[in-house]
Enzyme design. Structure first.
Site, PDB file in Angstrom:
ATOM      1  CB  SER A  38     -70.711  19.772  -2.788  1.00  0.00           C
ATOM      2  OG  SER A  38     -70.477  20.666  -1.590  1.00  0.00           O
TER       3      SER A  38
ATOM      4  CE  LYS B  13     -73.513  21.280  -0.141  1.00  0.00           C
ATOM      5  NZ  LYS B  13     -72.194  21.363   0.280  1.00  0.00           N
TER       6      LYS B  13
ATOM      7  CG  LEU C 289     -71.721  16.525   1.061  1.00  0.00           C
ATOM      8  CD1 LEU C 289     -71.563  17.035   2.444  1.00  0.00           C
ATOM      9  CD2 LEU C 289     -72.776  16.875   0.417  1.00  0.00           C
TER      10      LEU C 289
ATOM     11  CB  ILE D 234     -65.200  20.903   3.312  1.00  0.00           C
ATOM     12  CG1 ILE D 234     -63.782  20.353   4.085  1.00  0.00           C
ATOM     13  CG2 ILE D 234     -65.142  19.867   2.276  1.00  0.00           C
ATOM     14  CD1 ILE D 234     -64.263  18.695   4.798  1.00  0.00           C
ATOM     15  N   GLY D 235     -63.978  22.811   0.692  1.00  0.00           N
ATOM     16  CA  GLY D 235     -62.685  22.887  -0.276  1.00  0.00           C
ATOM     17  C   GLY D 235     -63.255  24.012  -1.545  1.00  0.00           C
ATOM     18  N   GLY D 236     -64.380  24.475  -1.259  1.00  0.00           N
ATOM     19  CA  GLY D 236     -64.839  25.281  -2.358  1.00  0.00           C
ATOM     20  C   GLY D 236     -66.320  25.447  -2.545  1.00  0.00           C
ATOM     21  CB  SER D 237     -68.662  22.872  -1.398  1.00  0.00           C
ATOM     22  OG  SER D 237     -68.000  21.754  -1.720  1.00  0.00           O
TER      23      SER D 237
END
Lengths: 547, 547
Positions: free
Chosen positions: B215, B131, B189, B236-239
């Protein structure tokens, strides 16, 4: 609560603490500080032979005696309650006294032992004192704030008052420990001295003209005078290690996420950049090992979501022990340890007795076959300046709100917070910048640590670092002026242990008249070289391994 | 940089990426989305038989082939470079292309193998895509910001530009991995779709009308079309999990402090309440295991001060495997696993194909002898509302400053930040309060998890929790509207894995006409039930154990 009567409320609480001491344990005419500066021998006249025998023991010895059935938990508990009661009358070291509950718990343990023919856990019958941040059922937690009296952490009617218990308290009970008192702290917890408007100033048992240290100062004084064999403090800038050092004790500041903090009261709770950690203080290293292992055996990660799943590492312990034994010539593998030595941090120079202690320790290590090499790390000044920011993120809003509950004044030792202005509060952006600085400093220090592999003959980087805990021995009231020797460890989040080395000796520890001070602060502290007192050295472990 | 010519600078960068694709690998007339929505088969016409054989393999198979000398690292690398080059032309999934360096690295690995008759490490010859948050020597890191072009994280003249490498990159090189490209991200992101002003919008290879997720969307698209066998994203939230789910991949979001993040570029860096973590994405579970173990074997705690000293736990792995084998009747100990099942979070209901996938998975687990029981946890609404605060602590200051560098506009997917006002920035006091809320929610959830021991027949609490990764399959552009099924894991900091279960089938996954929506959001998402697509289910592990 009216803000005008904080004195009356504080006195009522102070009297209630005193009232919890049984009549037969009261000292009718306690001596003044001037009459009796050192009360470590003085206290013993009030104790029976059996009580003296018991209270002379370390926690691991007590666990062994109770485990083998030689002593009952009740006898042990009564002895320490008695000695603690005497200690408070001489040192102002207790915030909560719950001897009756302790004796009942001890009786229950004895009954358990009778029925099951085994102990309840590894701390069976061991009295453990707690810094007044732990919530224990049946008693209050004031943390030295008058405004917290009759509340749960400053709030009334939460339903948690005198009922809620910290996670660690549950683990201690399950391990067979006997909880019997909570010890004094400086209000705000942010001082190397212990003072508040409820119990006043906590005194050093070896010399009551001096501080017992802080913020776990009640623990330091109480264990120092053997009113408890083992206690728990907390440390965000030296608060376990300072009172341990000033009272000739062993104190462990673990890295964060190792021992359970959940459910403890705290100051500036929620500041997550440099975390306070909980850790044990005791009269010997074996007791630190005993209680730390007991905590880890309880799998605290099942109860505290911030604890890592890291059991006690026998492998790490054995590999260190092998090198210790090898260095003593007890095996042929030729192992030894290599220590980094930080004699001075370049900001404030250590006083003569500290230097003598360091030299004593180095000689002892070298005589045992170990190596000691210089430690020339990245700037401690930068580390400490950055770390300091975390303590003032909220510009004192949290502690000011606690003082405002009663209208009580702030002690001069924490006046820092009084002097901060609202507009100095950090923003999210400021805090993020500080967090990035902290991370970069940790990385830089770790790289330096790794680089020392080039300077050792062990094939490893340095195993541990030795440095003073403070530039001075126990300070006089209001004279704890420099924290840099303890705070750097908190920013880096290293595991650190205070180890007693020697005590001050007036005949050899004279003032260093030729000392070339770096600056005003350095000079002021060096000029304070008058009233030496027991002091200690920090032994620092780099990373979390066995304990 | 003048703020008027961001278009020109972005175009120059976009062209430079394209120019790094060798002439012979260019597609002369790429089909439009309408002509060719699914390009997963289409791409194969440009590849040789050998290239197809190689790129059909999973990372663990490649490691085995290279390790046994059957394939050279160079052949493997060339095959994936070719396929990745084609992928970018169809999907806009790459930010940096460095095939020449990759092929040279592969040649060096082959030479190493020739000389030493062994591999350089466990990832010898395995191409790994990254990434565009990883710093790799020789190439830029833009993270999708036009203003970062020609800089180091937005700063010019740092001396780190194209030289500095993230810690994980060093570990990968030492393990024998071949780095060959960096993949696209949404600027900031903070989106479940991948879009920025440099490469545009990253498309889903199975249906280019849909998002590849975000992301780590470039990773999802690239690995989804087999242009890379193994990649690293962040979450950080599902990326990690969103693009894994939308591309039929396995994705691991480890708990914080497990894998090294040090030296990566990031958004809102220094926000320490809910941390971004790095983790692998691959075409099978064995590859996740391979790379995770490789990272832990490198002792990352020696290089990243925020990584815990937690080696791979064979003990934890074995105890799980025993229960899997027992459930299959392969031994007589009668072990099995018990899963908690969260079918819906009570906020947004999953669409019909998601429900079908869940049912498929449950049937499969039960057929294998495992138990599945309902999961009725503390409020996910509260958890997600609290977690959301951490994303907006600085009211968008950090991301706005990154946009301001070039004057480029913000994509609608992250317009949240544009709409925040300066005065909404959190103060230290606000952040501390949020941190206390997060801690309390973690404790509450852990207590619930522990309490499930009462509902299982294994003698243990639930071993893992199953829930959808999102209420919908891969979304259309601009339609990724609800994050709650992935974000709760980030607040709690649990280890989570996406596992592909099935794909959408128009013939059975019709709209649920009788659906009773909870509210507007729920209704809107349910009404979006038109263009199904491959979707997956999250398998969640509660605590850090083996991996």
């Amino acid at each position: 609560m009216a803000t005008s009567n904080w004195q009356a409320i504080a006195k009522q609480k102070r009297d209630a603490i005193f009232a919890a001491i049984p009549q037969e344990w009261r000292i009718s005419n306690p001596p003044s500080v001037e009459e009796q500066p050192d009360v470590t021998q003085y206290i013993e006249q009030f104790l029976s032979k059996k009580e003296l025998d018991i209270t002379a023991c370390s926690a691991d010895q007590i666990a062994q005696k109770c485990g083998s059935g030689k002593w009952t938990a009740e006898a042990v508990t009564r002895a320490f309650c008695h000695r603690a009661a005497l200690a408070h009358q001489l040192l102002n070291c207790l915030h909560e006294i719950f001897f009756d509950a302790a004796i009942q718990d001890a009786k229950n343990l004895d009954a358990y032992y009778q029925v099951h023919k085994r102990t309840k856990g590894p701390l069976h019958g061991v009295p453990v004192s707690l810094k007044d941040q732990f919530h224990v059922k049946g008693v209050e937690t004031t943390m030295g704030y008058v405004g917290w009296i009759g509340t749960f952490e400053g709030q009334k009617g939460t339903g948690k008052e005198k009922v809620f218990e910290s996670e660690m308290v549950t683990i201690l009970r399950n391990a067979g420990a006997v909880l019997f008192c909570k010890t004094s702290v400086p209000h705000t917890l942010m001082s190397g001295e212990t003072v508040n408007n409820i119990i006043g100033y906590t005194l050093n048992p070896k010399n009551r003209r001096l501080t017992a240290g802080g913020s776990s100062g009640g623990e330091g004084a109480l264990i120092g005078i053997r009113g408890s064999p083992l206690g728990l403090g907390s440390d965000i800038g030296g608060s376990i290690r300072i009172p341990a050092a000033f009272n000739g004790l062993y104190g462990l500041r673990p890295s964060t996420g190792r021992l359970p903090y959940h459910g403890m009261a705290n100051t500036m709770d929620g500041q997550n950049s440099i975390l306070s950690v909980v850790g044990p203080m005791a009269t010997n290293a074996a007791s630190l090992r005993l209680i730390t292992q007991a905590f880890l055996d309880a799998k605290p990660w099942d109860f505290d979501p911030l604890v890592h799943e890291l059991p006690w590492s026998f492998q790490a312990e054995n590999s260190i022990n092998e090198n210790i034994h090898d260095a003593r010539g007890m095996s042929k593998r030729g192992g030894k340890l290599c220590f980094g030595l930080l004699k001075a941090d370049g900001i404030v120079g250590p006083m003569p007795p500290i230097i003598r202690a360091i030299n004593t320790l180095v000689s002892a290590l070298e005589a045992a076959g170990h190596d000691v090499i210089p430690w020339t790390p990245p700037s401690h000044r930068t580390i400490n300046n950055t770390g300091f920011k975390a303590w003032i993120f909220d510009a004192g809003r949290d502690v000011k709100s606690a003082f405002a509950l009663s209208g009580e004044p702030m002690a001069k030792q924490v006046a820092l917070y009084a002097n901060l202005k609202e507009e100095q509060e950090f923003s999210a952006t400021d805090i993020a910048a500080t967090n990035r600085e902290i991370r970069a400093l940790k990385k830089e220090y770790l790289s330096y640590w790794n680089s020392t592999v080039e300077n050792t003959t062990t094939g490893r980087a340095v195993d541990a670092v030795i440095c003073p805990l403070a530039p001075f021995p126990a300070a006089r009231e209001g004279r704890y002026k420099y924290y840099g020797y303890s705070t750097w460890v908190n920013l880096l989040d290293y595991t650190a242990i205070t180890v007693p080395v020697t005590t001050v000796d007036k005949s050899v520890d004279g003032k260093n008249e030729g000392y070339g001070a770096v600056d005003e602060t350095d000079r002021e502290i060096q000029d304070d070289c008058k009233c030496w007192f027991p002091f200690r050295v920090v032994l620092l472990r780099g990373k979390v391994v066995g304990n």
